[in-house]
Design an enzyme around this catalytic site. Structure first.
Site, PDB file in Angstrom:
ATOM      1  N   SER A  76       3.058  -2.293  10.406  1.00  0.00           N
ATOM      2  CA  SER A  76       4.331  -2.612  10.529  1.00  0.00           C
ATOM      3  C   SER A  76       4.598  -3.873  10.246  1.00  0.00           C
ATOM      4  O   SER A  76       5.860  -4.159  10.923  1.00  0.00           O
ATOM      5  CB  SER A  76       4.570  -2.036  11.978  1.00  0.00           C
ATOM      6  OG  SER A  76       4.480  -0.560  12.178  1.00  0.00           O
ATOM      7  N   HIS A 104      -9.636   1.829   4.401  1.00  0.00           N
ATOM      8  CA  HIS A 104      -8.380   1.889   5.096  1.00  0.00           C
ATOM      9  C   HIS A 104      -8.538   2.882   6.225  1.00  0.00           C
ATOM     10  O   HIS A 104      -9.254   3.908   6.206  1.00  0.00           O
ATOM     11  CB  HIS A 104      -7.228   2.281   4.313  1.00  0.00           C
ATOM     12  CG  HIS A 104      -5.779   2.401   4.948  1.00  0.00           C
ATOM     13  ND1 HIS A 104      -5.494   3.166   5.978  1.00  0.00           N
ATOM     14  CD2 HIS A 104      -4.926   1.449   4.715  1.00  0.00           C
ATOM     15  CE1 HIS A 104      -4.286   2.946   6.529  1.00  0.00           C
ATOM     16  NE2 HIS A 104      -3.982   1.852   5.709  1.00  0.00           N
ATOM     17  N   ASN A 150       0.900  -1.385  -0.092  1.00  0.00           N
ATOM     18  CA  ASN A 150       0.074   0.055   0.148  1.00  0.00           C
ATOM     19  C   ASN A 150       1.056   1.278  -0.062  1.00  0.00           C
ATOM     20  O   ASN A 150       1.496   1.613   1.013  1.00  0.00           O
ATOM     21  CB  ASN A 150      -0.894  -0.222   1.156  1.00  0.00           C
ATOM     22  CG  ASN A 150      -1.697   1.264   1.492  1.00  0.00           C
ATOM     23  OD1 ASN A 150      -1.825   1.982   0.581  1.00  0.00           O
ATOM     24  ND2 ASN A 150      -2.207   1.567   2.588  1.00  0.00           N
ATOM     25  N   TRP A 151       0.989   1.860  -1.106  1.00  0.00           N
ATOM     26  CA  TRP A 151       1.962   3.084  -1.202  1.00  0.00           C
ATOM     27  C   TRP A 151       1.443   4.348  -0.751  1.00  0.00           C
ATOM     28  O   TRP A 151       2.103   5.289  -0.716  1.00  0.00           O
ATOM     29  CB  TRP A 151       2.390   3.060  -2.872  1.00  0.00           C
ATOM     30  CG  TRP A 151       3.557   2.337  -2.971  1.00  0.00           C
ATOM     31  CD1 TRP A 151       3.859   1.165  -2.682  1.00  0.00           C
ATOM     32  CD2 TRP A 151       4.672   2.795  -3.907  1.00  0.00           C
ATOM     33  NE1 TRP A 151       5.018   0.753  -3.172  1.00  0.00           N
ATOM     34  CE2 TRP A 151       5.530   1.550  -3.788  1.00  0.00           C
ATOM     35  CE3 TRP A 151       4.971   3.810  -4.741  1.00  0.00           C
ATOM     36  CZ2 TRP A 151       6.611   1.566  -4.760  1.00  0.00           C
ATOM     37  CZ3 TRP A 151       5.956   3.900  -5.520  1.00  0.00           C
ATOM     38  CH2 TRP A 151       7.232   2.767  -5.540  1.00  0.00           C
ATOM     39  N   LYS A 152       0.170   4.153  -0.374  1.00  0.00           N
ATOM     40  CA  LYS A 152      -0.555   5.673   0.348  1.00  0.00           C
ATOM     41  C   LYS A 152      -0.219   6.818  -0.598  1.00  0.00           C
ATOM     42  O   LYS A 152      -0.376   6.514  -1.897  1.00  0.00           O
ATOM     43  CB  LYS A 152       0.031   5.797   1.755  1.00  0.00           C
ATOM     44  CG  LYS A 152       0.006   4.392   2.489  1.00  0.00           C
ATOM     45  CD  LYS A 152       0.118   4.622   4.055  1.00  0.00           C
ATOM     46  CE  LYS A 152      -0.107   3.287   4.747  1.00  0.00           C
ATOM     47  NZ  LYS A 152      -0.034   3.256   6.186  1.00  0.00           N
ATOM     48  N   GLY A 175       2.432   2.130  10.746  1.00  0.00           N
ATOM     49  CA  GLY A 175       3.478   3.073  10.786  1.00  0.00           C
ATOM     50  C   GLY A 175       4.101   3.297  11.989  1.00  0.00           C
ATOM     51  O   GLY A 175       5.049   4.723  11.998  1.00  0.00           O
ATOM     52  N   GLY A 200       2.771  -1.283   4.181  1.00  0.00           N
ATOM     53  CA  GLY A 200       2.830   0.100   3.902  1.00  0.00           C
ATOM     54  C   GLY A 200       4.348   0.504   3.650  1.00  0.00           C
ATOM     55  O   GLY A 200       4.910   0.331   2.575  1.00  0.00           O
ATOM     56  N   GLY A 201       5.065   1.169   4.535  1.00  0.00           N
ATOM     57  CA  GLY A 201       6.347   1.304   4.351  1.00  0.00           C
ATOM     58  C   GLY A 201       7.279   0.397   3.783  1.00  0.00           C
ATOM     59  O   GLY A 201       8.161   0.758   2.932  1.00  0.00           O
ATOM     60  N   GLU A 246      -5.880  -4.533  10.458  1.00  0.00           N
ATOM     61  CA  GLU A 246      -4.939  -3.576  10.551  1.00  0.00           C
ATOM     62  C   GLU A 246      -5.194  -2.606  11.933  1.00  0.00           C
ATOM     63  O   GLU A 246      -5.771  -1.765  12.126  1.00  0.00           O
ATOM     64  CB  GLU A 246      -4.759  -2.813   9.518  1.00  0.00           C
ATOM     65  CG  GLU A 246      -4.570  -3.060   7.988  1.00  0.00           C
ATOM     66  CD  GLU A 246      -3.816  -2.091   7.015  1.00  0.00           C
ATOM     67  OE1 GLU A 246      -2.718  -2.574   6.465  1.00  0.00           O
ATOM     68  OE2 GLU A 246      -4.451  -1.314   6.846  1.00  0.00           O
ATOM     69  N   GLU A 302      -6.830   5.147   7.547  1.00  0.00           N
ATOM     70  CA  GLU A 302      -6.615   6.727   7.305  1.00  0.00           C
ATOM     71  C   GLU A 302      -7.729   7.277   6.543  1.00  0.00           C
ATOM     72  O   GLU A 302      -8.028   8.407   6.789  1.00  0.00           O
ATOM     73  CB  GLU A 302      -5.166   6.447   6.371  1.00  0.00           C
ATOM     74  CG  GLU A 302      -3.934   6.289   7.372  1.00  0.00           C
ATOM     75  CD  GLU A 302      -2.751   5.733   6.734  1.00  0.00           C
ATOM     76  OE1 GLU A 302      -2.674   5.880   5.395  1.00  0.00           O
ATOM     77  OE2 GLU A 302      -1.990   5.165   7.679  1.00  0.00           O
TER      78      GLU A 302
HETATM   79  P1  PGA Z   1       2.730   0.422   7.460  1.00  0.00           P
HETATM   80  O1  PGA Z   1       1.117   0.493   6.787  1.00  0.00           O
HETATM   81  O2  PGA Z   1       3.005  -1.225   6.906  1.00  0.00           O
HETATM   82  O3  PGA Z   1       3.460   1.313   7.161  1.00  0.00           O
HETATM   83  O4  PGA Z   1       2.595   0.261   9.024  1.00  0.00           O
HETATM   84  C1  PGA Z   1       0.242  -0.574   6.721  1.00  0.00           C
HETATM   85  C2  PGA Z   1      -1.058   0.082   6.130  1.00  0.00           C
HETATM   86  O5  PGA Z   1      -1.290   1.162   6.623  1.00  0.00           O
HETATM   87  O6  PGA Z   1      -1.765  -0.457   5.202  1.00  0.00           O
END
Ligand code: PGA
Length: 249
Positions: free
Chosen positions: A206, A91, A8-10, A167, A227-228, A161, A93
């Site tokens: 994470s 998500h 997930n590149w956000k 993050g 994500g990251g 999640e 966010e």
């Molecule tokens: P993260 O993000 O791996 O950077 O914690 C995961 C996500 O929000 O899908």
């Protein structure tokens, strides 16, 4: 079940990152026992698909309507038209920043399905809910409000999640992950019968090369939403290695 590893590149990624996306696609193709893909900013989807044919590219949200007067929004058919084969929906966010409700998320999931996209529907508790001992209740309530009525056709995955793990570098214990994933599995099986047993339940928050093997070994953890650690091939590779190793067991 085959493991599904999705990045997930956000709100990250410019055309200057297309080479990195191609490197991730090339790397992913070497892991034949693992399904993988990247959910990119909408602006990059068409170019990424063009550069890496055969690699699964997805979006990160879509509107619940197929078209219309919704300035700034993107419909599921637009994602599909750009070459996306999947999208993240709900998500945390977006639930937070855009105040998306379970009702909205259910509508978006159904719109994505109508457009032929696979859906990764996200749920997860807040730190306060975890602290108060109601994490499982919170997740099941989100599922209750946002799951479409039927899931036939292999189009739906769930991503668990925990918001406080996204993050932050913090993750739940493996026992906590196992408990929530089992609760989700039981809920899906109760709703959808055999089809519910076959739905992928991904862990997200994470996940990285250091913890992926442990997380992917937990019962009912059928993959990851990353994500990251999905932003470079170098960080994504050990997660694919862990997924392939767990497939070989
Ligand atoms: P993260 O993000 O791996 O950077 O914690 C995961 C996500 O929000 O899908």
């Amino acid at each position: 079940m085959r493991k599904l590893i999705v990045g997930n590149w956000k709100m990250n990624g410019l055309t200057s990152d297309l080479d990195e996306i191609a490197a991730i696609a090339k790397l992913s193709a070497t892991f034949a026992s693992v399904d993988s893909g990247l959910c990119l900013p909408a602006t990059l989807i068409a170019q990424a698909v063009w550069k890496s044919p055969g690699f699964s590219i997805g979006g990160q949200d879509c509107h619940m309507s197929d078209s219309g007067a919704h300035t700034g929004c993107i419909s599921a058919s637009m994602l599909s038209d750009a070459g996306a084969v999947m999208t993240i929906i709900g998500h945390s966010e977006r639930r937070g920043d855009q105040h998306e409700s379970d009702f909205d998320i259910r509508g978006k999931a159904e719109a994505a399905r109508r457009a032929g996209l696979k859906v990764i529907l996200c749920v997860g508790e807040s730190a306060d809910q975890r602290e108060a001992g109601v994490a499982e209740l919170a997740v099941l309530a989100q599922l209750d409000g946002s799951l479409p009525d039927d899931c036939n056709g292999d189009w739906l995955s769930i991503a668990y999640e925990p918001i406080w793990a996204i993050g932050t570098g913090r993750i739940p214990t493996m026992e906590e992950v196992a408990a929530i994933h089992l609760a989700i599995r039981n809920d899906l099986a109760r709703r959808f019968g055999d089809a519910g047993q076959g739905i992928h339940i991904l862990y997200g928050g994470s996940m990285n090369g250091d913890n992926a093997a442990d997380l992917l070994a937990v019962p009912n953890v059928d993959g990851g939403l990353i994500g990251g650690a999905s932003l470079t091939a170098a960080k994504f590779e050990p997660i694919l290695v862990a997924a392939a190793a767990s497939a070989a067991e």
